[in-house]
Design a protein around this motif. Structure first.
Motif, PDB file in Angstrom:
ATOM      1  N   ASN A 389       0.831  -1.205   0.000  1.00 38.61           N
ATOM      2  CA  ASN A 389       0.000   0.000   0.000  1.00 38.61           C
ATOM      3  C   ASN A 389       0.870   1.262   0.000  1.00 38.61           C
ATOM      4  N   GLU A 390       0.326   2.326  -0.567  1.00 34.77           N
ATOM      5  CA  GLU A 390       1.061   3.584  -0.587  1.00 34.77           C
ATOM      6  C   GLU A 390       1.152   4.185   0.811  1.00 34.77           C
ATOM      7  N   PRO A 391       2.321   4.720   1.169  1.00 35.85           N
ATOM      8  CA  PRO A 391       2.436   5.385   2.476  1.00 35.85           C
ATOM      9  C   PRO A 391       1.637   6.695   2.489  1.00 35.85           C
ATOM     10  N   THR A 392       1.122   7.032   3.631  1.00 33.91           N
ATOM     11  CA  THR A 392       0.316   8.248   3.772  1.00 33.91           C
ATOM     12  C   THR A 392       0.862   9.106   4.910  1.00 33.91           C
ATOM     13  N   ASN A 393       0.343  10.357   4.959  1.00 30.25           N
ATOM     14  CA  ASN A 393       0.699  11.293   6.031  1.00 30.25           C
ATOM     15  C   ASN A 393       2.201  11.530   6.117  1.00 30.25           C
ATOM     16  N   LEU A 394       2.810  11.704   4.954  1.00 32.94           N
ATOM     17  CA  LEU A 394       4.237  12.001   4.906  1.00 32.94           C
ATOM     18  C   LEU A 394       4.429  13.520   4.929  1.00 32.94           C
ATOM     19  N   ARG A 395       5.082  14.027   5.950  1.00 31.75           N
ATOM     20  CA  ARG A 395       5.269  15.469   6.124  1.00 31.75           C
ATOM     21  C   ARG A 395       6.454  15.949   5.271  1.00 31.75           C
ATOM     22  N   MET A 396       6.196  16.973   4.468  1.00 31.00           N
ATOM     23  CA  MET A 396       7.245  17.590   3.647  1.00 31.00           C
ATOM     24  C   MET A 396       7.318  19.086   3.957  1.00 31.00           C
ATOM     25  N   ALA A 397       8.521  19.585   4.133  1.00 31.26           N
ATOM     26  CA  ALA A 397       8.724  21.025   4.367  1.00 31.26           C
ATOM     27  C   ALA A 397       8.620  21.780   3.032  1.00 31.26           C
ATOM     28  N   SER A 431       0.209  15.007  -4.381  1.00 36.45           N
ATOM     29  CA  SER A 431      -0.654  13.978  -3.785  1.00 36.45           C
ATOM     30  C   SER A 431      -1.056  14.341  -2.360  1.00 36.45           C
ATOM     31  N   ASP A 432      -2.283  13.944  -2.012  1.00 34.87           N
ATOM     32  CA  ASP A 432      -2.772  14.181  -0.651  1.00 34.87           C
ATOM     33  C   ASP A 432      -2.026  13.343   0.380  1.00 34.87           C
ATOM     34  N   ASN A 433      -1.262  12.366  -0.082  1.00 30.40           N
ATOM     35  CA  ASN A 433      -0.487  11.567   0.864  1.00 30.40           C
ATOM     36  C   ASN A 433       0.642  12.375   1.496  1.00 30.40           C
ATOM     37  N   ILE A 434       0.951  13.536   0.901  1.00 27.18           N
ATOM     38  CA  ILE A 434       1.991  14.415   1.437  1.00 27.18           C
ATOM     39  C   ILE A 434       1.331  15.551   2.215  1.00 27.18           C
ATOM     40  N   ALA A 497      11.088   7.394  -0.047  1.00 23.47           N
ATOM     41  CA  ALA A 497      11.701   8.387  -0.937  1.00 23.47           C
ATOM     42  C   ALA A 497      11.250   8.187  -2.380  1.00 23.47           C
ATOM     43  N   ALA A 498      11.129   6.916  -2.794  1.00 21.05           N
ATOM     44  CA  ALA A 498      10.702   6.643  -4.169  1.00 21.05           C
ATOM     45  C   ALA A 498       9.268   7.108  -4.396  1.00 21.05           C
ATOM     46  N   PHE A 499       8.397   6.886  -3.416  1.00 19.42           N
ATOM     47  CA  PHE A 499       7.011   7.332  -3.553  1.00 19.42           C
ATOM     48  C   PHE A 499       6.935   8.864  -3.624  1.00 19.42           C
ATOM     49  N   LYS A 502       8.082  10.092  -6.982  1.00 20.72           N
ATOM     50  CA  LYS A 502       7.072   9.802  -8.007  1.00 20.72           C
ATOM     51  C   LYS A 502       5.932  10.809  -7.928  1.00 20.72           C
ATOM     52  N   TRP A 503       5.453  11.080  -6.722  1.00 17.49           N
ATOM     53  CA  TRP A 503       4.327  12.006  -6.575  1.00 17.49           C
ATOM     54  C   TRP A 503       4.702  13.423  -7.023  1.00 17.49           C
ATOM     55  N   LEU A 504       5.913  13.876  -6.698  1.00 17.67           N
ATOM     56  CA  LEU A 504       6.339  15.213  -7.094  1.00 17.67           C
ATOM     57  C   LEU A 504       6.474  15.329  -8.612  1.00 17.67           C
ATOM     58  N   VAL A 505       7.026  14.271  -9.244  1.00 19.78           N
ATOM     59  CA  VAL A 505       7.151  14.285 -10.706  1.00 19.78           C
ATOM     60  C   VAL A 505       5.783  14.240 -11.364  1.00 19.78           C
ATOM     61  N   ASP A 506       4.895  13.353 -10.854  1.00 19.81           N
ATOM     62  CA  ASP A 506       3.545  13.273 -11.413  1.00 19.81           C
ATOM     63  C   ASP A 506       2.807  14.604 -11.250  1.00 19.81           C
ATOM     64  N   ALA A 507       3.003  15.254 -10.109  1.00 22.19           N
ATOM     65  CA  ALA A 507       2.342  16.544  -9.865  1.00 22.19           C
ATOM     66  C   ALA A 507       2.814  17.597 -10.859  1.00 22.19           C
ATOM     67  N   TYR A 508       4.113  17.570 -11.158  1.00 23.75           N
ATOM     68  CA  TYR A 508       4.620  18.557 -12.118  1.00 23.75           C
ATOM     69  C   TYR A 508       4.037  18.310 -13.514  1.00 23.75           C
ATOM     70  N   GLY A 509       3.930  17.054 -13.915  1.00 30.02           N
ATOM     71  CA  GLY A 509       3.343  16.758 -15.216  1.00 30.02           C
ATOM     72  C   GLY A 509       1.893  17.191 -15.293  1.00 30.02           C
ATOM     73  N   ASP A 510       1.127  16.935 -14.253  1.00 29.68           N
ATOM     74  CA  ASP A 510      -0.279  17.350 -14.250  1.00 29.68           C
ATOM     75  C   ASP A 510      -0.406  18.871 -14.246  1.00 29.68           C
ATOM     76  N   PHE A 511       0.470  19.526 -13.486  1.00 35.47           N
ATOM     77  CA  PHE A 511       0.445  20.994 -13.415  1.00 35.47           C
ATOM     78  C   PHE A 511       0.720  21.613 -14.790  1.00 35.47           C
TER      79      PHE A 511
END
Length: 745
Positions: A389-397, A431-434, A497-499, A502-511
C-alpha cells in the motif's frame, strides 16, 4: 477371578493363531558381547560395554541398575529400535528386525519409560489403535479391555487419557503392552507411580503369564526389592552386567536379607575396575540361569539355524499346520540372510489405522485444528493489509520564496492562463499523501529533516513564476536554474523516498498539462518525450501486492506444511509414541506415508482458503488457468512436507525443528523473489537461487497469475519440474538418513 483367567486363556489361543510361538529354543533373549556407543572422537560415550545376557524362555528377568547405566538403551536394542556397534542379539531365536522374528512386531509387548499414549484418545480407542496395528479382531480387543480393566483397576474405557491421573495413565500404558498377549514382554519401569496393592497384583499377573502361558518377561525397576519375584535378576552398572542369577542365590551368597544391600556389595566390588568382563559368582544355580562363561562361541549361529523358521506375522495370520510346514522348509536357514530385508511395501491395514489416528488427533485438538486453518488466512490478510500500500501522512517542508519575497503576496486558486504564483498552483497537484508544512527558509526545513520531523524540503525560488514564463526563449543558464524546484530528500527509507519522488514528478506533469490547456496550447507539448503506453501484462498502476501475492501464497503453504508435519512427528518422538509404534511393528515408511496423506488433505483445505481470500477478498487477479496455479501451490506444499519429514528425521526435539525452520525461511523465500525481484541479485547469485526449492515455483505461479501463461512456457513447466525433483530428492534423502540413523527415536 477364574472367569478372568479363562478369558485370558481363550484370548491367548486366538492371539497365537496370529503370532506363532517359535519352537526349538529355550532362550527368550540371548546377548553376547553387546557394545553400543554414541558420539564420535573424543566425545564418544560407551553405553553398553561388551555386555552378555541370557534370559530363559518362560521366565521373569529383573533388570536392575541406576539411571544412566544403559537399561533403556539395551531394551531398545532388544525391540529392534537401535542397533549395536558390535556384538549379537537373539530375541525369541531371531535377530531383532529380521523377517522371521516378529520383533519389532506382535511377538513383543513394549512399555517404554514415557507414557507413550495419545492424550486425545479414550482408553478404548488407545487399545483399538494398537489392536489395529496388530490386525486383531474387535471381539478380542473388547474382551481384553474388560479383562485388563479389572486386573489393573483402570478407569471407565470411555475416559480420555489426558483426563487420567499419572498413575492411571501408567496403568493404561501397561495395558497396551499386555493386551495382545505377546511372546515377550519388555517393561521399562512398569510400576512407577503405582500403589503397592496394584503393584502386587501386576507382579502376580506377570508370574501367571510366565508360569501358565510360558511368556518371557523382562522388567526394569527402581524398586529393587520387588524384583524378588523374578526368576533371574541382572544388575547393571556403567553399561556392564555385574551379575545375573536368581534372587535366592544372591541373598544366600552374601547372607543378606535385602537385594539393595547385595547390589551395593557388587557396586563396591566393581569400583576401580575398568574391565568389561562380568563378575561371576561361584556356586550359582545354573538351573535358573545358564552360566555365561560356559556358553559355546557358536551358540548364536546354532540358535539362529534352529529357530529361523517362523514367518513374519506382522501383516497376516498363519495356521498351525502352515507353521509346521514352514518349520520344516526353513530348517537350517541362516538368519543373517534375512536381516534388513524387511518388505519395503507398507501394510494396508496399518496405513489405514495410522491415517485414522492422524485425523482423529487433528479433529480432537480443536485449538490446533483452528490454528492450522486460520493462521494461513491470517498471514495472507496481514500481508495484503500491510504490504504494497502507498504510504500516507508524509510530512514535507515547503519553502516558497515566491510568497516570502513580496509583501502581502499570498497563494491564489487561479485556474486560468495567468502567470501568477505558479508555485502555489503546482502544489495543488501534489498527492494528498503528502502533508505540506510551510517553513520560512531552507536551513530551517533541512534542520527539521535532520530531526526526523519531515521527509524532505521542497524549495521554490522567488522568481519561479517569471522564469517559468520565460522558458520558451530563456537560454541563459541562470534562467534555467531559476525555474527549478529544488528538493532535499531524506533517503534513509528507499521506498518512502521513491514514492515522494514519483508524486512530485507526477504533480509537475499534471500541473504543466493543466496550465497549457488553460492557455490554449496542446497539453502534450509540455510532456516528457518518453511515453509509457498500455503494458503488455498487468496495468500501468499495478499494485505491489500483485507481484507479492504468488510468492506469499507459496511461502505460507510451504512453511505451514513443513512446520506442521515436522512438529507432529517430533512431538510423537519426544513423547515416546513413535518409539512404541515402531516397536509394535509399524515401519517408518508407513509412518511417513500416513503423515503425508493426512497432512495433504489439510494442505488442500489451507490452499483453497488462501486462494479464496486472495481472489475474492483482496481482488488479486488470476489471468491464467486457476487449476494450474493451484497445482503449483500444492506441489510446493508437498515440497514443504518432505522437507518437514527430513527435519523430523534429523531433529530429536522441537528446538531443532524451530531452528531449522527459521534458518530455512531466509534463503528459500527472501532470496526466492517474494519481496524483491531476483534480477536485483548479482549474476552468479541469481543462478544459484534458482536451485532453491521455491524460486522456480514462485516465478511459475507469478507467470500464470499475472501473465496468463500455461504449461507450454518454459518458466511454468520448469517450476513444476523443479518442485517434482525436490520432492523426489527429499524423500530419497529421508530414506538414506533413516537407513544410517538406526537410533532415530
Amino acid at each position: 477371578m477364574m472367569e478372568e483367567i479363562q478369558t485370558s486363556e481363550s484370548s491367548s489361543d486366538r492371539i497365537n493363531t496370529r503370532a506363532p510361538k517359535i519352537v526349538g529354543n529355550h532362550h527368550g533373549v540371548l546377548i553376547r558381547k553387546a557394545t553400543k556407543t554414541y558420539g564420535t572422537g573424543k566425545k564418544t560415550c560407551d553405553v553398553l560395554q561388551g555386555l552378555d545376557m541370557t534370559v530363559k524362555r518362560g521366565s521373569i528377568y529383573g533388570l536392575l541398575g541406576a539411571s544412566g547405566c544403559g537399561k533403556t538403551t539395551l531394551l531398545s536394542c532388544l525391540v529392534g529400535r537401535r542397533g549395536l556397534n558390535s556384538g549379537e542379539i537373539l530375541v525369541l531365536g531371531h535377530e531383532p528386525g529380521s523377517v522371521h522374528s516378529g520383533v519389532p512386531g506382535p511377538n513383543v509387548g513394549y512399555m517404554p519409560q514415557e507414557l507413550a499414549l495419545f492424550g486425545n484418545f479414550t482408553i478404548k480407542e488407545t487399545l483399538f489403535f494398537f489392536g489395529g496395528i496388530y490386525n486383531l479382531k474387535a471381539t478380542f480387543i473388547n474382551s481384553q479391555c474388560e479383562f485388563l480393566s479389572k486386573l489393573l483397576d483402570l478407569p471407565p474405557c470411555d475416559r480420555y487419557v489426558k483426563t487420567l491421573s499419572g498413575g492411571q495413565q501408567r496403568r493404561v500404558s501397561f495395558a497396551v503392552a499386555l493386551f495382545h498377549e505377546p511372546e515377550l514382554l519388555i517393561l521399562d519401569e512398569p510400576t512407577v507411580g503405582v500403589d503397592p496393592v496394584l503393584r502386587h497384583s501386576i507382579w502376580n499377573h506377570l508370574v501367571q503369564q510366565s508360569v501358565e502361558h510360558g511368556r518371557t518377561v523382562i522388567v526394569t525397576t527402581h524398586y529393587i526389592e520387588e524384583a524378588r519375584q523374578a526368576h533371574t535378576i541382572g544388575m547393571m552398572r556403567s553399561g556392564r552386567l555385574l551379575v545375573e542369577d536368581s534372587p535366592e542365590n544372591l541373598l544366600r551368597k552374601f547372607q543378606l536379607s535385602s537385594l539393595e544391600d547385595v547390589f551395593v556389595q557388587f557396586c563396591l566390588r566393581d569400583d576401580g575396575r575398568h574391565s568389561t568382563e562380568q563378575l561371576s559368582l561361584t556356586g550359582s544355580n545354573t538351573a535358573n540361569c545358564d552360566s555365561i562363561e560356559t556358553v559355546a562361541p557358536g551358540i548364536l549361529s546354532r540358535e539362529r539355524d534352529v529357530n529361523a523358521n517362523s514367518d513374519n506375522p506382522s501383516c497376516h495370520s498363519e495356521t498351525a499346520s502352515s507353521r509346521q510346514s514352514n518349520d520344516i522348509k526353513n530348517d537350517g536357514l541362516n538368519s543373517k540372510e534375512s536381516i534388513n530385508f524387511k518388505s519395503i511395501w507398507p501394510c494396508p491395514h496399518r496405513l489405514a489405522v495410522l491415517i485414522r489416528k492422524n485425523y482423529l488427533m487433528s479433529f480432537r485438538n480443536i485449538g490446533l485444528f483452528l490454528v492450522t486453518f486460520l493462521i494461513p488466512i491470517f498471514q495472507s490478510a496481514v500481508a495484503n493489509i500491510t504490504l504494497g500500500n502507498e504510504p500516507t501522512n508524509l510530512r514535507m517542508a515547503i519553502v516558497n520564496d515566491e510568497i516570502d519575497s513580496g509583501v502581502g503576496r499570498v497563494c491564489t486558486n487561479a485556474t486560468d492562463c495567468e502567470y501568477s504564483m505558479l508555485s502555489c498552483r503546482y502544489l495543488r497537484y501534489v498527492s494528498d499523501n503528502i502533508i505540506q508544512v510551510p517553513y520560512e527558509n531552507v536551513s530551517d526545513g533541512i534542520e527539521a529533516g535532520r530531526r526526523g520531523h519531515v521527509w524532505g524540503v521542497v524549495h521554490f525560488g522567488r522568481n519561479f513564476t517569471e522564469e517559468f514564463e520565460m522558458r520558451e526563449w530563456a537560454v541563459e543558464l541562470e534562467n534555467i536554474i531559476g525555474r527549478r524546484i529544488n528538493v532535499y530528500m531524506d533517503s534513509s527509507n528507499q521506498q518512502v523516498a521513491a514514492f515522494i519522488q514519483k508524486w512530485l514528478v507526477d504533480a509537475y506533469g499534471d500541473f504543466v498539462k493543466d496550465f497549457l490547456r488553460s492557455c490554449g496550447h496542446n497539453p502534450e507539448s509540455g510532456a516528457m518525450p518518453l511515453t509509457f503506453l498500455d503494458p503488455v501484462y498487468g496495468r500501468k498502476d499495478t499494485p505491489f501486492t500483485e507481484f507479492m501475492a504468488p510468492g506469499l501464497m507459496i511461502a505460507i503453504i510451504y512453511s505451514a506444511a513443513l512446520l506442521l508435519i515436522a512438529a507432529t512427528l517430533v512431538v510423537e518422538k519426544e513423547q515416546g509414541l513413535l518409539d512404541r509404534s515402531l516397536a509394535a511393528g509399524v515401519q517408518m515408511s508407513e509412518i511417513l506415508i500416513s503423515n503425508l496423506t493426512s497432512q495433504f488433505t489439510t494442505m488442500v483445505g489451507q490452499t483453497a482458503l488462501i486462494f479464496l481470500g486472495m481472489l475474492l477478498i483482496f481482488k488479486v487477479p488470476c489471468n491464467g488457468n486457476l487449476a494450474l496455479a493451484v497445482l503449483i501451490t500444492l506441489l510446493q506444499g508437498i515440497v514443504g512436507m518432505c522437507f518437514g519429514l527430513l527435519i523430523a528425521v534429523v531433529c530429536d526435539n522441537m528446538n531443532g525443528v524451530i531452528f531449522l525452520t527459521a534458518a530455512n525461511f531466509l534463503p528459500v523465500f527472501i532470496m526466492g523473489g517474494i519481496l524483491w525481484p531476483i534480477e536485483g541479485l548479482s549474476f552468479y547469485l541469481r543462478n544459484a537461487v534458482y536451485c532453491l526449492p521455491s524460486t522456480s515455483a514462485i516465478e511459475a505461479l507469478r507467470s500464470v497469475m499475472t501473465r496468463g501463461w500455461g504449461l507450454e512456457k518454459a518458466v511454468v513447466y520448469g517450476g513444476v519440474l523443479v518442485s517434482l525433483a525436490w520432492i523426489s530428492g527429499l524423500l530419497v534423502l529421508c530414506l538414506i538418513v533413516l537407513r544410517f540413523r538406526k537410533n532415530f527415536s
